[in-house]
Design a protein around this motif. Structure first.
Motif, short mmCIF file in Angstrom:
data_model
loop_
_atom_site.label_atom_id
_atom_site.label_comp_id
_atom_site.label_asym_id
_atom_site.label_seq_id
_atom_site.Cartn_x
_atom_site.Cartn_y
_atom_site.Cartn_z
N ASP A 69 0.83 -1.20 0.00
CA ASP A 69 0.00 0.00 0.00
C ASP A 69 0.87 1.25 0.00
O ASP A 69 0.60 2.22 -0.73
N GLU A 70 1.92 1.25 0.82
CA GLU A 70 2.82 2.41 0.88
C GLU A 70 3.58 2.58 -0.43
O GLU A 70 3.80 3.71 -0.89
N ALA A 71 3.98 1.48 -1.03
CA ALA A 71 4.70 1.55 -2.31
C ALA A 71 3.80 2.14 -3.39
O ALA A 71 4.22 3.02 -4.16
N VAL A 75 4.38 5.69 -5.46
CA VAL A 75 4.47 5.71 -6.92
C VAL A 75 3.44 6.67 -7.51
O VAL A 75 3.74 7.43 -8.44
N ARG A 76 2.23 6.65 -6.97
CA ARG A 76 1.20 7.58 -7.46
C ARG A 76 1.65 9.03 -7.26
O ARG A 76 1.49 9.87 -8.15
N THR A 165 12.23 -0.04 5.33
CA THR A 165 12.53 0.85 4.22
C THR A 165 13.01 0.05 3.01
O THR A 165 12.62 0.31 1.87
N ALA A 166 13.88 -0.94 3.27
CA ALA A 166 14.38 -1.78 2.18
C ALA A 166 13.24 -2.54 1.51
O ALA A 166 13.18 -2.64 0.27
N ASN A 167 12.32 -3.09 2.30
CA ASN A 167 11.18 -3.81 1.74
C ASN A 167 10.31 -2.88 0.88
O ASN A 167 9.81 -3.28 -0.18
N LEU A 168 10.13 -1.66 1.36
CA LEU A 168 9.35 -0.69 0.60
C LEU A 168 10.02 -0.39 -0.74
O LEU A 168 9.36 -0.32 -1.78
N GLU A 169 11.34 -0.26 -0.73
CA GLU A 169 12.06 0.02 -1.97
C GLU A 169 11.98 -1.16 -2.94
O GLU A 169 11.88 -0.98 -4.16
N ILE A 170 12.03 -2.36 -2.40
CA ILE A 170 11.88 -3.55 -3.26
C ILE A 170 10.53 -3.52 -3.96
O ILE A 170 10.43 -3.76 -5.17
N ILE A 172 8.62 -0.90 -4.59
CA ILE A 172 8.57 0.19 -5.57
C ILE A 172 9.30 -0.21 -6.85
O ILE A 172 8.79 -0.02 -7.96
N CYS A 173 10.50 -0.75 -6.70
CA CYS A 173 11.28 -1.17 -7.88
C CYS A 173 10.57 -2.28 -8.64
O CYS A 173 10.64 -2.35 -9.87
N ALA A 174 9.90 -3.16 -7.90
CA ALA A 174 9.20 -4.27 -8.55
C ALA A 174 8.00 -3.78 -9.35
O ALA A 174 7.59 -4.42 -10.32
N SER A 175 7.44 -2.65 -8.96
CA SER A 175 6.26 -2.12 -9.66
C SER A 175 6.62 -1.24 -10.84
O SER A 175 5.74 -0.85 -11.61
N ALA A 176 7.90 -0.92 -11.01
CA ALA A 176 8.33 -0.01 -12.08
C ALA A 176 8.11 -0.62 -13.45
O ALA A 176 8.12 -1.84 -13.62
N THR A 177 7.95 0.25 -14.44
CA THR A 177 7.78 -0.21 -15.81
C THR A 177 9.00 -0.99 -16.28
O THR A 177 8.89 -2.03 -16.92
#
Length: 227
Positions: A69-71, A75-76, A165-170, A172-177
């Motif tokens: 949810d935070e990721a 991104v939004r 924080t690391a999990n959140l970054e994972i 975010i990166c996983a959701s990237a185009t």
């Protein structure tokens, strides 16, 4: 410390590598300083299973819903629904322990080349950067060139805060185009697994940085850029 054994009690201790980054990769130092330290070695751990055995299990190994949810909210707010590139740029102890690994180390200029090449090729509008770089000069150089977004460190920097924080970054990166990571990095490997197993991204949408692309590799023909 409690060892989980009833009797006789087994003493337990730990050695921190914080003061010596990359200590785990320096067998000569370990032999000298910890030759007399009783140790337990683990075999057949998860990272030794291999991709084929891990892949069927990976979709069921997920973060808590709050992380996703935070990721999604980040991104939004950062990219407003536009396609973006995520980068994982590993630094710090890799300077010492990855010098012999081809392309595992990428300079700030190299990173910028990779990012610009991918953004042109795939029509991406923004950049997210996950990195452990502690060099203000190189971070400023990359920020000037890419105007990347980043999440702030959670809380006060405790171990739990850093993990969250690391999990959140994972996520975010996983959701990237598109995603580009660092060779030989387990963090990059985790992101690639997360992209495929949890986010359903195609395998070709993510990879690792290799030889930096040169500007002359972009050939424009008939108004269309071919890379």
């Amino acid at each position: 410390a409690f060892s989980g054994l009833a009797a006789p009690p087994l003493p337990a201790a730990r050695t921190s590598c914080a003061s010596q980054p990359g200590l785990q990769y320096q067998p000569a130092v370990l032999r000298k300083e910890h030759a007399a330290t009783p140790s337990i070695a683990f075999a057949e751990s998860v990272d030794q299973l291999g991709a084929q055995r891990v892949a069927p299990l990976r979709p069921y190994v997920r973060f808590v819903d709050r992380t996703y949810d935070e990721a999604a909210a980040f991104v939004r707010g950062a990219f407003a629904g536009k396609p973006f590139l995520a980068l994982h740029w590993r630094r710090t102890d890799f300077h010492a322990v990855r010098r012999s690994h081809e392309w595992a180390l990428q300079s700030a200029a190299d990173l910028i080349k990779h990012a610009r090449h991918a953004m042109r090729r795939h029509g991406l509008a923004g950049v997210y950067l996950a990195t452990d770089s502690d060099d203000p000069a190189e971070m400023a150089e990359v920020q000037r060139a890419l105007r990347f977004a980043r999440v702030r460190q959670k809380g006060g920097g405790s171990l739990r805060d850093r993990v969250e924080t690391a999990n959140l970054e994972i996520a975010i990166c996983a959701s990237a185009t598109r995603f580009l990571g660092t060779r030989t990095s387990s963090f990059t490997l985790t992101i690639l697994e997360e992209r495929r197993a949890v986010f359903g991204q195609s395998e070709e949408s993510g990879g690792e940085m290799g030889r930096p692309p040169e500007e002359e590799e972009a050939v424009v023909e008939g108004g269309k850029e071919e890379l």
